[in-house]
Design an enzyme around this catalytic site. Structure first.
Site, PDB file in Angstrom:
ATOM      1  N   GLY A  14       2.900  27.547 -55.300  1.00  0.00           N
ATOM      2  CA  GLY A  14       2.493  26.352 -55.656  1.00  0.00           C
ATOM      3  C   GLY A  14       0.966  25.958 -55.194  1.00  0.00           C
ATOM      4  CE  LYS A  15      -3.096  30.723 -53.846  1.00  0.00           C
ATOM      5  NZ  LYS A  15      -1.836  31.506 -54.415  1.00  0.00           N
ATOM      6  CE  LYS A  37      -7.011  31.717 -59.020  1.00  0.00           C
ATOM      7  NZ  LYS A  37      -6.163  31.545 -57.798  1.00  0.00           N
TER       8      LYS A  37
END
Length: 238
Positions: A14-15, A37
């Site tokens: 769930g990051k 990211k």
């Protein structure tokens, strides 16, 4: 808060949804937000990655950045080697985050998998980027059985590197939590030495984006721009 590194005790916990919730809550609080990211794996060149998913859920006000992309769903170092592509150095991550921080109130750096997943053949990791940035690390953990050991190991790795553990967020809180999940609410802060700063309901990533943005502050503690109370949550599920 400047820059916050979002890591996890593992993968698929769930990051990205937690990162999206923090971004949504910060935007609602009037902050400017960017998400970085560093290494996206397992996604094709024309597919939406995790940074794009944060924008979809949290809103177009989020600035999204991605540094490298590898086609296979593997650790960045392994994925780069198999694809014959260059690896990513922590210094590159730090430089990109610092540039975003110069123009945003909050920069969320979302890692790949856990804290010590390798980015290159030298064994450098997300922890090395956090050290260069002098940034706190938020750890996303699962709710159920087995999470205490992985949370304790992650916290120990952070302490050994003299990195600041901001707190933990449960990445996918079940609608009907079992005994282990309920007990872990109190035990996670104990084994990690850090506060519990939120619990994101299971399936939240499938919500309509407008509903997600409206609900996100209620899943997170004030430290993450939310209204969630650990004490009230624990009392509810004790």
């Amino acid at each position: 808060m400047g820059v916050v590194v979002v890591s996890g005790t593992g993968t698929e916990i769930g990051k990205t949804v937690v990162t999206s919730a923090i971004a949504a809550a910060a935007l609602a609080a009037g902050r400017s937000v960017a998400v970085l990211k560093p290494a996206q794996t397992g996604v094709g060149p024309d597919e939406a990655g995790d940074a794009a998913e944060v924008v979809r859920l949290a809103g177009p006000g989020v600035t999204a950045a991605e540094l490298v992309r590898y086609p296979e769903p593997l650790a960045p170092d392994t994925a780069a080697r198999r694809a014959g592509l260059a690896t990513l150095a922590p210094a590159e991550i730090a430089t990109a985050a610092e540039k975003l921080a110069a123009e945003h109130d909050l920069v969320l750096v979302e890692g790949a998998g856990g804290l010590l997943v390798r980015f290159d053949a030298a064994g450098r990791t997300l922890a090395d980027a956090a050290r260069l940035l002098a940034a706190p690390v938020l750890v996303v953990a699962p709710a159920g059985l087995g999470t205490l050991n992985s949370a304790a190991l992650t916290a120990e790795a952070l302490r050994a590197r003299r990195l600041d553990l901001l707190g933990l967020v449960v990445g996918s809180w079940p609608a009907e939590p079992d005994l282990a999940s309920r007990c872990n609410l109190a035990d996670l802060p104990s084994v990690s030495g850090a506060p519990l700063l939120g619990a994101v309901p299971q399936g939240s990533g499938a919500l309509d984006p407008a509903a997600f943005r409206a609900a996100a502050p209620g899943w997170l503690a004030p430290e993450l721009h939310g209204t969630w109370s650990a004490g009230e949550f624990m009392t509810r599920w004790a």
